[in-house]
Structure formats: structure tokens, C-alpha cells
Enzyme design. Structure first.
Site, PDB file in Angstrom:
ATOM      1  N   ASP A 388       0.840  -1.194   0.000  1.00  0.00           N
ATOM      2  CA  ASP A 388       0.000   0.000   0.000  1.00  0.00           C
ATOM      3  C   ASP A 388       0.879   1.250   0.000  1.00  0.00           C
ATOM      4  O   ASP A 388       2.055   1.218   0.363  1.00  0.00           O
ATOM      5  CB  ASP A 388      -0.905  -0.005   1.232  1.00  0.00           C
ATOM      6  CG  ASP A 388      -2.215   0.714   0.987  1.00  0.00           C
ATOM      7  OD1 ASP A 388      -2.279   1.536   0.053  1.00  0.00           O
ATOM      8  OD2 ASP A 388      -3.180   0.451   1.723  1.00  0.00           O
ATOM      9  N   GLU A 391       3.054   5.326  -3.549  1.00  0.00           N
ATOM     10  CA  GLU A 391       3.368   6.604  -4.235  1.00  0.00           C
ATOM     11  C   GLU A 391       4.613   7.289  -3.655  1.00  0.00           C
ATOM     12  O   GLU A 391       5.401   7.802  -4.449  1.00  0.00           O
ATOM     13  CB  GLU A 391       2.185   7.569  -4.128  1.00  0.00           C
ATOM     14  CG  GLU A 391       0.872   7.035  -4.593  1.00  0.00           C
ATOM     15  CD  GLU A 391       0.140   6.258  -3.519  1.00  0.00           C
ATOM     16  OE1 GLU A 391       0.315   6.572  -2.330  1.00  0.00           O
ATOM     17  OE2 GLU A 391      -0.568   5.317  -3.881  1.00  0.00           O
ATOM     18  N   ASP A 461      -7.813   4.456  -3.962  1.00  0.00           N
ATOM     19  CA  ASP A 461      -8.974   4.564  -3.071  1.00  0.00           C
ATOM     20  C   ASP A 461     -10.091   5.376  -3.724  1.00  0.00           C
ATOM     21  O   ASP A 461     -10.458   6.465  -3.280  1.00  0.00           O
ATOM     22  CB  ASP A 461      -8.558   5.213  -1.755  1.00  0.00           C
ATOM     23  CG  ASP A 461      -7.508   4.397  -1.027  1.00  0.00           C
ATOM     24  OD1 ASP A 461      -7.354   3.197  -1.342  1.00  0.00           O
ATOM     25  OD2 ASP A 461      -6.831   4.956  -0.144  1.00  0.00           O
TER      26      ASP A 461
END
Length: 776
Positions: A388, A391, A461
Site C-alpha cells: 500500500d 506513491e 482509493d
């Protein structure tokens, strides 16, 4: 008089020479200097060319993070005419204007393809974390009506990226990759890792990077979208095989709060006889936020983690574990990274925890990361990673954050390559640790080259609403056209809070959205349910007999029927630079009606999928490309291409069409991917054109295929003679089948339709590994 005349000629000759521009041949192309810019043209192959420009006397930047290909010795003819140098391979001609520095490209027949603008390269001096550097901009000219694709994953709802201004920086829900490809059959990769603005307007098309000591890009000519993707893979790396099980159904939630809750979800699926292969443990299994990402299980809620892993495996399922790139100060990882100056000093998720990301660009830091991950998690026998915030998440943003030092320079200069380097560390270390399990990295961001690290990127998300669902289709197609083949999304969208008051999973509006999203996910490289606010397990929506339950069961079973097709497509991705998700133009690149179609796509080489993305619709328009005949998957009706049809769409139907000439193997009904061997496959043939299919099998979850332990069986359909030829089995591996049945079905309105095995078959072939031809 004669002497003066000769002297004048000599003077004129040397005057002309003084204005001429020079160039030098190199091993792979030419070098030149013009307008105080050093320029190099390098042929990496007959179809791939690198262009490098830097201020006069400057030093070339460090080795590429994305490109792993070395330039090949390529047969070239080089000549100069009227201050332009021409370099020609068997596929391409490159022209370098020695006055303006413009580089342009043509095919072997001298048909123009692409060009820079005259004087189109600009360097501007900037302060990069206290060091003198440059920003760099390169401008190009495209044809007025030229269609382009790519840029990673953008949520702008557009397939054609003309007329767009896009800031390419990694964010949750946005994947920034400075690459585009054209309907004219070429692609351009701008090899820069700093935030970059892509801008296309009526004057020009440009890349403008905040840091870049040189302009460095690769031009590739593949002739069509599939060919461009193949060039990009050749340049940045091929894609390893993922295990068979990952193509089944995977269940997740934000989040399972105890090991018992997680195991019970798998048990419930088995009790209901709903197929399932993967279960995901999301965040906070390590405890509170002050222990964020400790890579170990909190003793109260996960008292026996080994028992949890073993229980999942005994239920014939597999376990994903989440891991983040940031650590809270309390953790051992944070303390070791801080002591060794291996943290990047800005705030990352979660808020208020003072969490910091580690320096993914530092190979020693990647070693440390894996040592903890292996000791705390992988050593238990877990199967896959949910990486997760790749980025990464960046909160409480300050401009000085981008001046933070990393192993490779300022964070600003390498920011977009963060997911590439993070996934590299996990992939390479797991490969070194074990060859028994293929690396699976579920990531929230990506960069060029990440396909070589077993990465499957999800769309982030996203919100639970119809407009967002609609935008997922062009986002997925453009991502795939950038060269990365594995993409997926949260079924139903991540944030579903607006549906909670209406009953959550029992809310009819959410049920409709969720079911339509699941239908789309059935035809993506990974089928995965996940989200917050509302639990998404199938039994949350009702029980057998309830429509929302039954439709989900139907499509999960359909997914498992597709496994032989999916796994064989995966082999083509790995071995043939293929793609799961393809634009209509990938195969029908003369049919202009498909060039900007952002509502449908090709899935592998046989299926055309048109997901329903509007609430309450009773029918859905589907464009069937010209040049093929199409079969309605559900009814067997054949329809000539080149037209739009309105397909009736009850809640249990997604418009799916199969191209004539397709050969599709149909798998058995199973509860998990490896429950049954493929010894009794139905082979669906869609007549109307010749066709081929290669059925691929291997040991399912190790790297023995890399040393040749796999089998291939080639099916060829000759439409004119109505003959199916099955080749001799190629290769072998432990457990490969020696004898099997192929149940051959010629699809029409009476048989071979829909998700269930056809009760009627045309021929049964007892196959023993030798070539056989069957007249139908």
C-alpha cells in the site's frame, strides 16, 4: 585573372565550410552539437531510438532506473545532406537537423511519423536542494487529428489524451508515467523521474520536467499498439508469470481485525461453495498507529499468526499481507533507518503518527526492509504482498519536503520512481529467498519498468459511484497501453460511506453498483473485492436465492471457467509481450470508430467487453469493430462488425462478445483454482474465421517455467475446411497430463453459450499428446 578566380573559389569553399555543422559517427548512431546543445542519437534496435540532449559540455545523467535494455549493434546507413543527418535502419529513418537541433522520424518508406519542434529543447537553471541543476522541456509536433494514449493511469475519463494538460506526479488514484503512444504506431518514453507536466495543445505537445540535466527520451516504432507495448517491454523488461491461483477470486476488506475473523471469512466461502483463492490482511495487524508497519502481529488480536497462515492454506486459499513504505518512530525499522540516515524526512500516512518513508532508492535500505519483512512475515509462509501507499502517501506537504536527500539525489529529482524502486526491493529479495512462490505485489502506484517486478497495480482509493466506475475503463486501457499489463480495482469502489444509511450491503443502490463493478472486474487481470465503510463478502449481500448474491456467484464461477484462457493469456504476456486489457485499436487499427472508444475494450485476443456503467439501464450500446464477425457470448448470435448494437442488459448480464475465429478453453467448476486438473476441458470454437490458441500449463506457483518446465498445446481452426488441428504437446513438467479429453463445441445459438459448460458437444477428442486433426 585565372589565379584570382581560383582564389575566390577557394575562399568561398572555406567560408561555406565555416558555416557547416559537424557530426561524428558513434557505435550506435551519431553525435553533434548545435545551438550550444550536445545531441546524441543512439539506435537500441532497428525499431527503438534513444535521443539525448544536454547543455554543451554537460555530463550525462546516471544510469536509467526504468530502461534495462542495452543498445544493440544495428545496421545503419548514415548520410548528410543540406545540414541534415539521416540515419536509417530496416524499420526507421531518423533525421537530425544540424542547424536547429530538431530530430524527426519516418518509417522505412520515408513516410513522416513524428517530429520535434525546431529549437524545441529548453534548459532552465534551477536550484535543486542547494545544487545548480536544470529543468528541461522538450516540444514536439503531432498531426492535427492524431490520437494518442498512455500517461499511466489518469482519472480524467478520456481514452485519447489529446488536448490534455496532465501533471505527472504519483498520487493515490493517479499513476504518472511520461509515456504516450500514437495511433500511427509509435511510442515515446520520456525517461525522467521528477514531476513532469505533459501538455498537448494546438501549438505543440511537450514534456516539461522540474529536474533534468538532460533531455532523454526513447522513440519506438511498433506499427500498432500491441507492437509499441512489445517495444516498451523490450526496453524496460518483460513480465514474470504470476501463479494460477491469483487469477481466481480474491476477497479483502478494510480491515479484518483478528486472525479469527479472517480465517472465518475463508471458512464461510467454503461452506457456501463460493470459489475463493485469496484473502487479504489489511493494515493495523501490528497494533496501534504508534507501531505503524512493524511487520509483526499484535499478540492480542493475532496471537498465533503461524496458525492463521496454516489455517488459510488448509482451506486451499492464499494470504496477502499488507506492508507500507513508512514506519512510526516506535518501530525497530524506523530506529535502524534513522540511525543509518535512511529515512526521507516528510510526513506520510497515518496522520499524527510522525511516520517517515524509508529511502527506497538506497540498495542497503532495501536490504534492511526485506530482512524485517522476511523475518516477521514471509518466514511464516505467506503468499503475496499488498504494498500500500507505493506513491507514497505524502501529507502535511511542505515545499522543502522535495529537497530532502535520497541515495540518488533530491527527492524531487527521483520522486516518480518511488514505486519502481520500492517494488524492486521486495521482488528481488523474495526471488533470492525462495524460488517456490512467485512474487505477487499488489501496488497502488507504478512507474515504467515495474512490470518486471511482479507488480499488479490497483486504481487506488476511488469513490463508490457510477461516474468513477465509468472512468475506470479508460484508466485501465491507458495504463495497459503504457506497457504495464497487470491492473485491477476495488470492486464497488473504496469509499462507500454514502450507502451506509441505506442498509450498506443490503442497500439496493449499492448492490446494483457493486454487481456492475464485479462484472467489469471479472474481465480484468485480477478480480478482487475490497473497500471501507461496507463489508463486501458475498454473504453480506444476502443468501442464495437473493438476486445480489446469485449474480455475484454467477460471475465468480464465470471467472473460474475462464482460468485456462486467463493463464494462457498470462503466458502470452510473459513470453510474447502481450496484454490482458487492449484498446479496440490494438487489433482494429484501421477502424477509426474505435480509436476514442472509452467504454469498451478487448480482453486478451478473443473477448470484447462493454461494462455497464450507468444506474438502472435496460440496454447498452456496444460498438463491434469492423473487419470481424462477433458472437454474443450469452446467446451465440453472430453479428457482422462495423456497427453499434443495443444489448439488453438485465442485472445479471454484461455485454460480452467473442471474435469469430476464437478458440476458448472452458475450465471445470471448482472451489479454488487448482482443485481439478484440466483433463476434461471444453473447447469452444467460434466459427467464421481461421483461429489459433495456445493452451499453456506449468507447475502453477514456482519459477521452474523459466527453465522450460511447462507445456503448450496449439489449437488451429481452419474455417474453410471446418477442421480443428491439435498439435503435439510441447514440453513437460512434473505432474503434466499424459491423457486428457477435449470436448469440442462449435458455438451457435444452441450450444457453447454463457457461463456454464455446454451439455451438447460436437466431438470428443481423447488426446494423448500426439498431433490430431478433427473434421467438424
Amino acid at each position: 585573372m585565372k589565379t584570382k578566380f581560383i582564389g575566390a573559389i577557394i575562399l568561398l569553399f572555406f567560408s561555406a565550410r565555416s558555416f557547416a555543422q559537424d557530426f561524428q559517427r558513434t557505435k550506435f548512431g551519431v553525435k553533434a552539437n548545435t545551438q550550444s546543445i550536445d545531441i546524441e542519437v543512439q539506435f537500441y534496435s532497428a525499431t527503438i531510438v534513444r535521443i539525448i540532449k544536454l547543455p554543451e559540455g554537460g555530463l550525462l545523467k546516471q544510469e536509467s532506473l526504468s530502461v534495462i535494455k542495452e543498445p544493440e549493434t544495428t545496421a545503419l546507413t548514415v548520410n548528410e545532406k543540406n545540414n541534415t543527418v539521416y540515419l536509417k535502419s530496416t524499420a526507421l529513418q531518423v533525421a537530425l537537423d544540424l542547424k536547429t537541433g530538431r530530430v524527426s522520424f519516418s518509417d522505412a518508406g520515408d513516410n513522416p511519423l513524428f517530429t520535434e519542434k525546431d529549437y524545441g529543447t529548453q534548459f532552465t537553471v534551477v536550484n535543486d536542494a542547494g545544487k545548480i541543476s536544470s529543468s528541461v522541456r522538450q516540444a514536439f509536433l503531432l498531426d492535427k487529428d492524431e490520437v494518442i494514449y498512455g500517461l499511466g493511469q489518469q482519472q480524467n475519463g478520456k481514452l485519447n489524451q489529446r488536448g490534455q494538460k496532465v501533471y505527472l506526479r504519483q498520487e493515490n488514484m493517479k499513476v504518472g508515467i511520461p509515456f504516450f503512444q500514437s495511433i500511427k504506431g509509435y511510442g515515446v518514453f520520456w525517461d525522467n523521474y521528477s514531476p513532469t507536466t505533459f501538455n498537448d495543445n494546438i501549438q505543440e505537445t511537450s514534456f516539461d520536467s522540474e529536474i533534468g540535466n538532460c533531455a532523454d527520451y526513447y522513440y519506438m516504432y511498433g506499427k500498432n499498439p500491441d507492437g509499441v507495448v512489445a517495444c516498451m517491454r523490450d526496453l524496460t523488461g518483460q513480465t514474470p508469470m504470476m501463479p494460477l491461483w491469483v487469477y481466481g477470486f480474491n476477497q479483502s476488506r478494510e480491515r479484518y481485525k483478528t486472525q479469527f475473523e479472517l480465517v472465518n471469512v475463508v471458512k464461510k466461502y467454503r461452506e457456501l461453495k463460493i470459489p475463493l483463492d485469496g484473502i487479504v490482511q489489511d493494515w493495523q495487524y501490528w497494533g496501534k498507529d504508534d507501531n505503524w508497519n512493524a511487520m509483526g502481529f499484535e499478540a492480542t488480536t493475532y496471537p498465533r499468526p503461524q496458525s492463521m497462515v496454516d489455517s488459510v492454506h488448509k482451506l486451499n486459499a492464499h494470504l496477502f499481507i499488507v506492508s507500507w513504505p513508512g514506519f512510526a518512530p516506535k518501530t525497530k525499522q524506523y530506529q535502524e533507518f534513522k540511525a543509518k540516515n535512511m529515512l526521507i524526512n516528510f510526513d506520510t500516512w497515518p496522520p499524527g503518527a510522525n511516520t517517515r518513508p524509508y529511502d527506497v532508492y538506497n540498495p542497503s535500505a532495501r536490504d534492511i526492509y526485506w530482512n524485517y519483512l522476511n523475518k516477521g512475515i514471509f518466514s511464516l509462509g505467506t503468499d503475496a504482498w499488498w504494498l500500500d501507499s507505493t506513491e507514497p502517501d505524502h501529507i502535511n506537504v511542505k515545499d522543502d519536503d522535495f529537497n530532502q536527500p535520497t541515495y540518488l539525489g533530491s527527492y524531487r529529482s527521483v520522486e516518480n520512481a518511488f514505486p519502481l524502486q520500492h517494488t524492486r526491493g521486495v521482488y528481488e529479495h523474495q526471488r533470492q529467498t525462495s524460488q517456490d512462490k512467485r512474487v505477487i505485489l499488489l501496488t497502488r502506484s507504478a512507474f515504467a519498468g515495474q512490470q518486471r517486478y511482479g507488480s499488479n497495480t490497483w486504481s487506488g482509493d476511488v469513490g463508490s459511484n457510477w461516474p468513477t466506475l465509468k472512468r475506470q475503463i479508460p484508466a485501465a486501457v491507458n495504463f495497459s497501453l503504457t506497457g504495464l499489463p497487470y491492473w485491477n480495482g476495488d470492486i464497488g469502489g473504496f469509499f462507500a460511506g454514502s450507502f451506509v444509511k441505506g442498509g450498506g450491503a443490503k442497500n439496493p443502490d449499492f448492490q446494483e453498483l457493486y454487481v456492475r463493478w464485479m462484472q467489469f472486474a471479472t474481465f480484468t487481470p485480477m478480480m478482487r473485492s475490497h473497500g471501507t465503510d461496507i463489508p463486501r463478502e458475498i454473504y453480506q449481500f444476502g443468501k442464495p436465492g437473493d438476486w445480489a448474491f446469485d449474480v455475484q456467484e454467477k460471475f465468480i464461477n464465470l471467472r473460474y471457467s475462464l482460468l485456462p484462457y486467463l493463464y494462457s493469456t498470462a503466458r502470452n504476456v510473459t513470453h510474447g509481450s502481450g496484454s490482458f486489457i487492449r484498446a479496440l485499436s490494438s487489433e482494429f487499427n484501421t477502424d477509426k470508430q474505435g480509436f476514442e472508444n472509452n467504454s469498451e475494450y478487448l480482453f486478451g485476443r478473443s473477448f470484447l467487453v462493454a461494462p455497464v456503467t450507468d444506474k438502472g439501464t435496460k440496454s447498452w450500446p456496444v460498438y463491434l469493430p469492423s473487419g470481424a464477425t462477433w458472437y454474443d457470448f450469452w446467446t451465440g448470435e453472430s453479428i457482422a462488425g462495423g456497427k453499434t448494437v443495443d444489448r439488453t442488459t438485465s442485472l445479471d448480464i454484461i455485454p460480452v462478445y467473442v471474435k469469430a475465429g476464437s478458440i476458448v478453453p472452458w475450465g471445470p467448476k471448482v472451489q479454488y483454482a487448482t482443485e481439478k486438473k484440466w483433463d476434461n476441458l471444453q473447447i469452444r470454437i467460434y466459427p467464421g474465421a481461421d483461429g489459433d490458441f495456445t493452451l499453456y500449463e506449468d507447475e502453477n506457483d514456482n519459477y521452474n517455467y523459466e527453465s522450460g518446465k511447462y507445456t503448450e498445446i496449439i489449437f488451429h481452426w481452419n474455417n474453410e475446411s471446418s477442421t480443428l488441428t491439435i498439435s503435439k504437446k510441447k514440453g513437460g513438467f512434473t505432474g503434466s497430463l499424459s491423457n486428457r479429453k477435449f470436448n469440442i463445441v462449435l458455438v451457435n445459438k444452441m450450444k457453447g453459450t454463457g457461463e456454464k459448460l455446454s451439455k451438447k458437444v460436437d466431438r470428443i477428442v481423447n488426446y494423448k499428446g500426439e498431433a490430431v486433426s478433427v473434421k467438424m
